[in-house]
Design a protein around this motif. Structure first.
Motif, PDB file in Angstrom:
ATOM      1  N   PHE A 148      -4.949 -14.555  58.323  1.00 38.62           N
ATOM      2  CA  PHE A 148      -5.947 -15.594  58.710  1.00 38.62           C
ATOM      3  C   PHE A 148      -6.170 -16.664  57.764  1.00 38.62           C
ATOM      4  O   PHE A 148      -6.278 -18.128  57.872  1.00 38.62           O
ATOM      5  N   ALA A 149      -6.400 -16.229  56.520  1.00 39.48           N
ATOM      6  CA  ALA A 149      -6.702 -16.970  55.238  1.00 39.48           C
ATOM      7  C   ALA A 149      -5.483 -18.042  54.905  1.00 39.48           C
ATOM      8  O   ALA A 149      -5.693 -19.101  54.714  1.00 39.48           O
ATOM      9  N   ALA A 150      -4.450 -17.252  55.046  1.00 41.84           N
ATOM     10  CA  ALA A 150      -2.937 -18.166  55.057  1.00 41.84           C
ATOM     11  C   ALA A 150      -3.100 -19.313  56.214  1.00 41.84           C
ATOM     12  O   ALA A 150      -2.730 -20.459  55.699  1.00 41.84           O
ATOM     13  N   LEU A 151      -3.270 -18.902  57.100  1.00 44.24           N
ATOM     14  CA  LEU A 151      -3.274 -19.901  58.286  1.00 44.24           C
ATOM     15  C   LEU A 151      -4.089 -21.242  57.820  1.00 44.24           C
ATOM     16  O   LEU A 151      -4.061 -22.349  58.294  1.00 44.24           O
ATOM     17  N   GLU A 152      -5.405 -20.740  57.730  1.00 47.96           N
ATOM     18  CA  GLU A 152      -6.401 -21.606  57.223  1.00 47.96           C
ATOM     19  C   GLU A 152      -5.895 -22.533  55.892  1.00 47.96           C
ATOM     20  O   GLU A 152      -5.974 -23.868  56.034  1.00 47.96           O
ATOM     21  N   ARG A 153      -5.483 -21.998  55.033  1.00 48.37           N
ATOM     22  CA  ARG A 153      -4.845 -22.764  53.800  1.00 48.37           C
ATOM     23  C   ARG A 153      -3.776 -23.839  54.440  1.00 48.37           C
ATOM     24  O   ARG A 153      -3.741 -24.975  54.345  1.00 48.37           O
ATOM     25  N   GLU A 154      -2.925 -23.267  55.334  1.00 51.76           N
ATOM     26  CA  GLU A 154      -1.868 -24.265  55.750  1.00 51.76           C
ATOM     27  C   GLU A 154      -2.566 -25.501  56.713  1.00 51.76           C
ATOM     28  O   GLU A 154      -2.090 -26.543  56.607  1.00 51.76           O
ATOM     29  N   ILE A 155      -3.590 -25.099  57.553  1.00 51.11           N
ATOM     30  CA  ILE A 155      -4.300 -26.049  58.355  1.00 51.11           C
ATOM     31  C   ILE A 155      -4.685 -27.209  57.361  1.00 51.11           C
ATOM     32  O   ILE A 155      -4.647 -28.213  57.545  1.00 51.11           O
ATOM     33  N   SER A 156      -5.411 -26.715  56.385  1.00 48.55           N
ATOM     34  CA  SER A 156      -5.998 -27.435  55.276  1.00 48.55           C
ATOM     35  C   SER A 156      -4.770 -28.580  54.638  1.00 48.55           C
ATOM     36  O   SER A 156      -5.081 -29.611  54.340  1.00 48.55           O
ATOM     37  N   ARG A 157      -3.653 -28.109  54.321  1.00 48.45           N
ATOM     38  CA  ARG A 157      -2.704 -28.801  53.842  1.00 48.45           C
ATOM     39  C   ARG A 157      -2.155 -29.753  54.816  1.00 48.45           C
ATOM     40  O   ARG A 157      -1.960 -30.986  54.564  1.00 48.45           O
ATOM     41  N   PHE A 158      -2.070 -29.429  56.202  1.00 50.34           N
ATOM     42  CA  PHE A 158      -1.651 -30.281  57.264  1.00 50.34           C
ATOM     43  C   PHE A 158      -2.673 -31.444  57.385  1.00 50.34           C
ATOM     44  O   PHE A 158      -2.358 -32.685  57.372  1.00 50.34           O
ATOM     45  N   ALA A 159      -3.912 -31.095  57.351  1.00 49.73           N
ATOM     46  CA  ALA A 159      -5.080 -32.192  57.182  1.00 49.73           C
ATOM     47  C   ALA A 159      -5.069 -33.248  56.070  1.00 49.73           C
ATOM     48  O   ALA A 159      -5.113 -34.379  56.592  1.00 49.73           O
ATOM     49  N   SER A 160      -4.773 -32.722  55.061  1.00 52.12           N
ATOM     50  CA  SER A 160      -4.628 -33.609  53.866  1.00 52.12           C
ATOM     51  C   SER A 160      -3.527 -34.482  54.100  1.00 52.12           C
ATOM     52  O   SER A 160      -3.645 -35.771  53.762  1.00 52.12           O
ATOM     53  N   GLU A 161      -2.529 -33.872  54.490  1.00 50.57           N
ATOM     54  CA  GLU A 161      -1.147 -34.921  54.522  1.00 50.57           C
ATOM     55  C   GLU A 161      -1.629 -36.023  55.823  1.00 50.57           C
ATOM     56  O   GLU A 161      -1.157 -37.145  55.856  1.00 50.57           O
ATOM     57  N   LEU A 162      -2.363 -35.475  56.764  1.00 48.61           N
ATOM     58  CA  LEU A 162      -2.727 -36.433  57.793  1.00 48.61           C
ATOM     59  C   LEU A 162      -4.313 -37.365  57.446  1.00 48.61           C
ATOM     60  O   LEU A 162      -4.633 -38.073  58.349  1.00 48.61           O
ATOM     61  N   ASP A 163      -4.697 -37.099  56.417  1.00 47.70           N
ATOM     62  CA  ASP A 163      -5.903 -37.745  55.994  1.00 47.70           C
ATOM     63  C   ASP A 163      -6.957 -37.562  56.996  1.00 47.70           C
ATOM     64  O   ASP A 163      -7.795 -38.362  57.259  1.00 47.70           O
ATOM     65  N   LEU A 164      -6.938 -36.257  57.302  1.00 45.35           N
ATOM     66  CA  LEU A 164      -8.014 -35.498  58.113  1.00 45.35           C
ATOM     67  C   LEU A 164      -9.129 -34.844  57.216  1.00 45.35           C
ATOM     68  O   LEU A 164      -8.490 -34.038  56.358  1.00 45.35           O
ATOM     69  N   ILE A 165     -10.349 -34.617  57.491  1.00 45.19           N
ATOM     70  CA  ILE A 165     -11.350 -33.909  57.049  1.00 45.19           C
ATOM     71  C   ILE A 165     -11.202 -32.442  57.809  1.00 45.19           C
ATOM     72  O   ILE A 165     -12.000 -32.929  59.106  1.00 45.19           O
TER      73      ILE A 165
END
Ligand code: DQA
Length: 152
Positions: free
Chosen positions: A33-50
């Protein structure tokens, strides 16, 4: 020059998602789950979303978190886990937020047991992604970004 505000997306995980690494690898890929949330954070920064995260195994806590989103988020990406298939309380709480939402599932719920094909939140959501694993969250964030009017 005005810089447009970045959009705030609430990423909500429901029951048993915190135990992801212990769940069947053939459906969930063995990621933690921790790795999933890390990946989601990475996707979000690529898309300029908070993004802000929330996970609970308590239906009432999930409902109350939805209640508190007014003014705190511009859109929601949610994977309610098994609640997806029967929780009318979560459905009602999602509806009252008035926020655009994307439903996401790691596994291909359409190809599993019959009861997983039902979603009580589907018609409230502006989009749905299922069966794409972690990558599905990239797509879900892209879709919610479009729905709230940010990026491409
Ligand atoms: C899930 C699918 C649900 O049917 C299941 O109960 C989950 C996870 C998914 O991400 O594939 O807990 O939402």
């Amino acid at each position: 020059m005005n810089v447009p505000p970045r959009n705030r997306i609430e990423v909500m995980h429901g029951v048993n998602l915190d135990q992801l690494a212990r769940r069947p690898v053939e459906h969930y890929g063995g990621i933690s789950f921790a790795a999933l949330e890390r990946e989601i954070s990475r996707f979000a920064s690529e898309l300029d979303l908070i993004v802000r995260f929330f996970q609970s195994n308590y239906e009432g806590a999930f409902v109350e978190h939805l209640h508190g989103l007014e003014g705190m988020a511009d859109g929601i990406v949610l994977n309610p886990g098994a609640w997806t298939h029967y929780s009318l309380a979560i459905r009602d709480a999602l509806e009252l937020t008035g926020l655009p939402a994307i439903e996401v599932h790691l596994s291909d719920v359409g190809q599993r047991e019959e009861w997983r094909r039902v979603s009580v939140i589907g018609d409230l959501c502006v989009g749905r992604v299922a069966g794409k694993g972690v990558e599905g969250y990239r797509e879900a964030l892209r879709l919610i970004g479009q729905a709230v009017g940010s990026g491409s």
